[in-house]
Scaffold this motif. Structure first.
Motif, PDB file in Angstrom:
ATOM      1  N   ARG A 268      -8.989  -2.559   5.308  1.00  0.00           N
ATOM      2  CA  ARG A 268      -8.808  -1.864   4.027  1.00  0.00           C
ATOM      3  C   ARG A 268      -7.746  -1.729   3.166  1.00  0.00           C
ATOM      4  N   MET A 272      -5.538  -2.574  -0.604  1.00  0.00           N
ATOM      5  CA  MET A 272      -5.061  -1.270  -1.205  1.00  0.00           C
ATOM      6  C   MET A 272      -3.834  -1.468  -1.764  1.00  0.00           C
ATOM      7  N   PRO A 273      -3.542  -0.348  -2.584  1.00  0.00           N
ATOM      8  CA  PRO A 273      -1.938  -0.594  -3.345  1.00  0.00           C
ATOM      9  C   PRO A 273      -0.813  -0.586  -2.147  1.00  0.00           C
TER      10      PRO A 273
ATOM     11  N   LEU C 132      -1.259  -6.180 -10.416  1.00  0.00           N
ATOM     12  CA  LEU C 132      -1.761  -4.701  -9.662  1.00  0.00           C
ATOM     13  C   LEU C 132      -0.537  -4.052  -8.987  1.00  0.00           C
ATOM     14  N   HIS C 136       1.305  -0.136  -9.013  1.00  0.00           N
ATOM     15  CA  HIS C 136       1.283   0.641  -7.496  1.00  0.00           C
ATOM     16  C   HIS C 136       1.669   2.004  -7.733  1.00  0.00           C
ATOM     17  N   ARG C 137       2.429   2.544  -8.510  1.00  0.00           N
ATOM     18  CA  ARG C 137       2.747   3.897  -8.527  1.00  0.00           C
ATOM     19  C   ARG C 137       1.608   4.857  -9.165  1.00  0.00           C
ATOM     20  N   LEU C 139      -1.582   3.991  -8.347  1.00  0.00           N
ATOM     21  CA  LEU C 139      -2.442   3.822  -7.575  1.00  0.00           C
ATOM     22  C   LEU C 139      -2.580   4.230  -5.982  1.00  0.00           C
ATOM     23  N   HIS C 142      -4.305   7.292  -4.086  1.00  0.00           N
ATOM     24  CA  HIS C 142      -5.446   7.435  -3.608  1.00  0.00           C
ATOM     25  C   HIS C 142      -5.730   6.787  -2.011  1.00  0.00           C
ATOM     26  N   PHE C 143      -4.881   7.550  -1.275  1.00  0.00           N
ATOM     27  CA  PHE C 143      -4.765   6.793   0.289  1.00  0.00           C
ATOM     28  C   PHE C 143      -5.889   7.118   1.003  1.00  0.00           C
ATOM     29  N   GLY C 146      -8.919   5.669  -0.487  1.00  0.00           N
ATOM     30  CA  GLY C 146      -8.883   4.037  -0.447  1.00  0.00           C
ATOM     31  C   GLY C 146      -9.288   3.583   0.716  1.00  0.00           C
ATOM     32  N   ILE C 147      -8.921   4.050   1.849  1.00  0.00           N
ATOM     33  CA  ILE C 147      -9.427   3.754   3.138  1.00  0.00           C
ATOM     34  C   ILE C 147     -11.119   3.913   3.079  1.00  0.00           C
ATOM     35  N   ASN C 149     -12.821   3.716   0.741  1.00  0.00           N
ATOM     36  CA  ASN C 149     -13.328   2.990  -0.423  1.00  0.00           C
ATOM     37  C   ASN C 149     -14.213   4.102  -1.186  1.00  0.00           C
ATOM     38  N   PHE C 153     -11.210   6.134  -5.814  1.00  0.00           N
ATOM     39  CA  PHE C 153     -10.413   4.862  -5.623  1.00  0.00           C
ATOM     40  C   PHE C 153     -10.863   3.622  -6.380  1.00  0.00           C
ATOM     41  N   GLU C 157      -8.689   1.955  -9.429  1.00  0.00           N
ATOM     42  CA  GLU C 157      -8.577   0.394  -9.219  1.00  0.00           C
ATOM     43  C   GLU C 157      -9.154  -0.692 -10.287  1.00  0.00           C
ATOM     44  N   LEU C 161      -7.284  -2.993 -12.869  1.00  0.00           N
ATOM     45  CA  LEU C 161      -7.656  -4.347 -13.263  1.00  0.00           C
ATOM     46  C   LEU C 161      -7.987  -4.523 -14.805  1.00  0.00           C
TER      47      LEU C 161
END
Ligand SMILES: Nc1ncnc2c1ncn2[C@@H]1O[C@H](COP(=O)(O)OP(=O)(O)O)[C@@H](O)[C@H]1O
Ligand SMILES: [Mg+2]
Lengths: 403, 307, 283
Positions: A268, A272-273, C132, C136-137, C139, C142-143, C146-147, C149, C153, C157, C161
């Motif tokens: 994952r 991710m960023p 992308l 970074h800043r 995005l 959303h930690f 993000g994990i 999904n 997130f 994302e 894009l």
């Protein structure tokens, strides 16, 4: 044609001169014995290696002019395998005897360590030569926690992870600001400091004698023949015969789940960023900073996450051995884990897993070669860097479709 | 009596520091010229200790008994073989990696040190080896009232003389010969130097050779002094010599010697007056602290990373 | 006209080399300002000082983003500690804060994006990934989702894009989106780098020799794109360029550096007539 013989011949002569003192004249007390085979053998190997390389080089330069640019975006790890392999991993321990079960556990531990170091070296591009320090922090954290505070295994897993990550952050914060290769040598020094302290602080760590570790219980169920820690033995609870395999099975399965979770997490993260920023830092730190990325915090996250994985690996190592002492945490261990990451191809998860399995299982299969184990790893590392710096499998990049 | 201990520790520190300084030269020169830490350098030193013992045994076998001649022959032969090792490593392992990723030569260096260690272990056995003591005897320096202040063995005297002599010779070479000029030019700007017709590949190889030869001098001297060694000695000594190089300012030749002496002295005082068990911890902590607070060392220049 | 970037008494030395000597100039909002001068004049060094990769030995750099408080760019880099620090604990703490968290990335976040003279792309990553990373800043918050999904997130994302694709379309790079950046032809790499810088949503865009190594057609196309950035997207652009034709055609204001000193500045036509400039280029 003449150079084809002459150059390898020069190399062979050189190797002969080079290796005669060390491998040809073997010290025996204050005297020496003459052994003429090893230097000749080495020189002969060098001759054919050089010759082979020259022929190979000529072939590839001829081919290169014809071949086109390669763009491989095939998924390296087909979907089927992601389902089948974990299943195989789950079934495997029930087919193994005790001996191979312990080796499988060791392989899993190395997979975990490899995955952790892979974050730091493979993804974020920082060479950490003291990874074993975090492994030691996890192992000793659990062993000493149990000895002095009665820490249980289940609490030790998260605590070991946090403790190792804390160590990682404390070390990383000042060091990660520095440019370049200093990180490698600082981590190397740090790993040695931890080992020396563990070795010399006898009143606290038991010094070279190490610390004993009790086997964990599962909801109060014990894995021994007779209850020792005040619970019921598992085999009585389940009404089956006692087998010393049970405890290894239990350990294998727990570890297997942890490894799966780690793989999931890293897969994952790579998309991710944060994971992208790690790789971007590896590629070009200056460019990253020009894009507003704070390189220290991003590196630190990689460092801490790697340390965490190492710490968890340490806890499992302590349990599987039933005992920890400083000899398990020498620089050789760090080098071994690094070899796994390098052979696995810096950044590739399937690569790291296969390399960890090879590195732990192969020496068991080829007992005669166990003496040559580290020599071979060293050779493989150098060879990899020269011929395939991207690793055995070039990691595929994510492809964004429908745009 | 206190004074005597102090003097003895100072002497030990000087001896230690001189050897660190000699090994540090290899690190500092290689770092200066290609900006890379040659981790395998410590193992080069280890190899030189073995080569020393082997040549001594060979000379003994041929019945050479003249000690000064023997020492000179061993020194030169060891320097030659060890330098050849340095050259060979650069040629087969580092040169192909020029222009590769930053990580590649570092990993290669780790691989090389594993190879060297295990090559020596497999060839010579894992147990520690030794040489007979060749130079016995010592001077005693006394205070006015006949109290003995410090005892200096002949070997220790030899170490100090040879170490400083080789340092001096190297400095002269680097500053007053065309080879030295080419080295310094390559260090300043490799591309520019190659445009000016300097064969930079050869210069880099030369630097590896010089570094290895200096490590060989250290190897001979330390072996003469302690008499025993094993295949592990390269690792810890290597890190410490690197510490010395950083302490003095990496890239600086006098810095290497200065750093070596400072490290040797402080380590010797630490183990004499604080705790001998933790002397390695002390040295490594010193490395970490220096890198954090003064990465340019005593004599180095703080560097601006070119963007 | 309002000033966006004010440079006062900028000095930069490397050992004995004086790369910048008392430079004063300013960049007006929504202008195209060109920095020209012979090789080694200190143009890149000036860029590096402005974007925080070098710490200027002396001088002030002030950035005045619209609708936001002004920024002292040098302060963002953090100041070195001095012996008097223990007497001023508050100041010391502030210094420590900047030392730990300051640096060029803070300047980038303030709204100054740049490209590099020698293209610095993430070569082993795809073009889209490059763009992308620049976001970074926006995005990284959303930690957890993000994990897992999770939906928000994926939404963030997808927005990133879209943003990236918008810039790729602007630079006509849409077909290259999934190729490795290192495998692109040089001219494309230069444009990807500019697109990447633009993905950070800058106010001031600094381009270091954007047309170097491009053929005449590519240069012409690039100059039109830069013009569009200014006219349609109201960006301010500071560029270093050797192609005098391009500079004269494109820029509103020209600053000429020679041996680290500003020897002339003004509208392109005036600078072209300037005696000192002619001497610097010819003699
Ligand atoms: N990091 C550095 N270290 C030493 N000297 C530098 C550094 N960066 C630039 N210089 C020197 O500063 C001067 C100006 O260089 P630069 O700004 O790159 O010129 P240009 O106008 O061609 O971009 C040159 O003499 C260069 O050698
Ligand atoms: Mg420039």
């Amino acid at each position: 044609m003449k150079t084809f013989i002459l150059q390898p011949l020069t190399t062979a002569t050189l190797v002969l001169i080079l290796t005669t003192p060390i491998s040809g004249l073997v010290l025996n007390g204050y005297d020496f014995n003459l052994k003429w085979q090893p230097p000749l053998l080495l020189a002969l190997t060098a001759f054919f290696l050089h010759l082979g390389l020259m022929i190979l080089n000529r072939r590839t330069t001829q081919k290169k002019s014809a071949s086109s640019q390669k763009t491989s975006h095939h998924p390296a790890w087909p979907r089927l395998a992601t389902i089948l392999l974990p299943l195989l991993g789950l079934i495997l321990p029930f087919l193994l005897g005790k001996y191979w079960l312990t080796i499988a556990i060791l392989a899993l531990i190395y997979i975990l360590l490899g995955l952790g170091l892979n974050i730091v070296v493979g993804l974020a591009g920082m060479l950490d030569l003291g990874f074993v320090a975090f492994y030691a922090v996890g192992a000793y954290g659990f062993a000493l926690g149990q000895e002095y505070l009665g820490l249980s295994f289940w609490a030790a897993i998260p605590l070991g992870a946090v403790l190792a990550a804390t160590f990682g952050v404390i070390l990383g914060f000042p060091v990660l600001r520095m440019h370049g290769d200093y990180l490698a040598i600082v981590t190397l020094g740090f790993g040695e400091i931890i080992r020396l302290v563990l070795n010399n602080w006898i009143t606290f760590t038991g010094g070279p004698n190490g610390v004993r570790v009790d086997f964990p219980t599962l909801f109060g169920l014990e894995f021994s023949r007779h209850a020792k820690q005040g619970g019921t033995p598992l085999h009585e609870f389940l009404g089956i015969d006692y087998s010393s395999n049970h405890r290894y099975l239990f350990l294998y399965l727990t570890l297997f789940l942890v490894v799966l979770a780690t793989i999931f997490l890293i897969t994952r993260l790579k998309r991710m960023p944060l994971g992208r920023a790690w790789e971007a830092l590896r590629e070009d730190e200056t460019a990253c900073r020009s894009l507003g990325i704070n390189h220290v915090t991003v590196k630190l996250s990689a460092f801490a996450l790697g340390a965490m994985t190492g710490g968890i690996g340490g806890v499992f190592f302590a349990v599987s051995q039933g005992f920890v002492n400083p000899t398990s945490f020498t620089f050789h261990e760090s080098a071994l884990i690094l070899a796994i990451v390098v052979l696995g191809g810096l950044g590739s998860i399937p690569g790291v897993i296969s390399a960890a399995i090879i590195v732990t299982v192969l020496p068991e299969l080829l007992r005669d070669f166990s003496d040559y184990r580290i020599l071979i790893f060293g050779l493989a590392m150098v060879g990899m860097m020269i011929w395939r710096p991207q690793g055995l499998v070039r990691t595929t990049r994510p492809v964004f479709q429908g745009l | 009596m206190e004074l005597a201990i102090l003097a003895q520790q100072t002497l030990n520190g000087l001896i230690l520091g001189a050897t660190y300084g000699l090994i540090a030269i290899g690190y500092t020169m290689v770092y200066g010229i290609i900006g890379m830490i040659n981790f395998a350098h410590g193992e080069i030193y280890m190899v030189s200790a073995y080569v020393t013992a082997i040549f001594l045994a060979v000379l003994h076998y041929f019945g050479l008994a003249n000690v000064p001649l023997m020492l000179l022959a061993v020194l030169l032969a060891t320097m030659f073989v060890t330098a050849l090792y340095g050259w060979f490593l650069e040629r087969i392992a580092y040169r192909p990696l020029r222009g590769s990723t930053r990580l590649a030569p570092l990993i290669t260096a780790i691989g090389l040190s594993l190879i060297l260690q295990n090559y020596v272990r497999l060839s010579q056995g894992a147990r520690s080896q030794g040489i007979p003591s060749l130079l016995q005897g010592s001077f005693a320096i006394t205070l006015g009232n006949d109290e003995r202040l410090v005892q200096i063995t002949y070997v220790q005297t030899l170490i100090i003389i040879v170490a400083f002599l080789s340092m001096a010779i190297l400095t002269v070479i680097m500053h007053h010969t065309s080879l030295g000029r080419a080295c310094r030019a390559t260090e300043q700007d490799r591309i520019m130097a190659s445009l000016l017709g300097i064969d930079t590949d050869r210069i880099i190889a030369t630097v590896f050779v010089i570094g290895a030869a200096m490590a060989a001098i250290a190897g001979v001297l330390v072996t003469l002094n302690y008499g025993s060694f094993d295949f592990h000695i390269g690792f810890v000594t290597g890190i410490k010599a690197f510490t010395a190089a950083v302490l003095g300012g990496i890239g600086s030749l006098p810095g290497a010697m200065l750093g070596g002496l400072v490290l040797g002295l402080s380590e010797s005082f630490f183990s004499g007056f604080v705790n001998a068990d933790y002397k390695d911890v002390f040295a490594f902590s010193l490395l970490v602290l220096v890198l954090i607070f003064r990465p340019s060392g005593f004599l180095g220049h703080p560097q601006v990373v070119k963007v | 006209m309002t000033t966006l970037l004010q440079v006062n008494h900028l000095n930069m030395r490397f050992g004995g080399v004086v790369a910048l000597n008392d430079c004063n100039f300013q960049v007006e909002k929504n202008s195209i300002t060109a920095l020209i001068g012979p090789n080694g004049a200190g143009k890149t060094t000036a860029f590096n000082c402005i974007t925080g990769f070098y710490r200027a030995n002396q001088g002030q750099l002030h950035f005045f983003p619209p609708n936001r408080p002004s920024v002292n760019l040098i302060q963002l880099l953090g100041q070195p500690f001095t012996w008097t620090d223990p007497i001023h604990p508050r100041r010391t703490l502030k210094k420590l804060g900047y030392k730990l968290f300051g640096g060029p990335h803070r300047i980038a976040r303030a709204g100054i994006a740049r490209t590099f003279q020698n293209v610095r792309l993430f070569k082993e990553m795809t073009v889209l990934e490059n763009l992308l990373v620049a976001q970074h800043r926006q995005l990284v918050g959303h930690f957890l989702s993000g994990i897992l999904n999770a939906k928000n997130f994926r939404k963030a994302e997808n927005n990133a894009l879209d943003h990236a694709m918008k810039w790729l379309a602007f630079f006509q790079l849409t077909t290259e989106a999934n190729r490795l950046a290192g495998q692109l032809p040089y001219g494309h790499q230069r444009r990807v780098e500019i697109a990447r810088a633009l993905c950070t949503d800058p106010i001031l865009l600094c381009l270091d020799e954007p047309a170097a190594g491009l053929n005449p057609q590519e240069t012409k196309a690039l100059s039109q794109l830069i013009r569009r950035l200014q006219k349609e997207l109201h960006l301010t652009i500071l560029l270093i360029e050797h192609d005098i034709g391009l500079v004269m055609e494109l820029s509103d204001h020209v600053i000429v550096l020679d041996y680290g000193e500003v020897i002339a500045q003004g509208p392109p036509a005036a600078v072209q007539q300037n005696q000192k400039v002619l001497e610097a280029y010819l003699g």
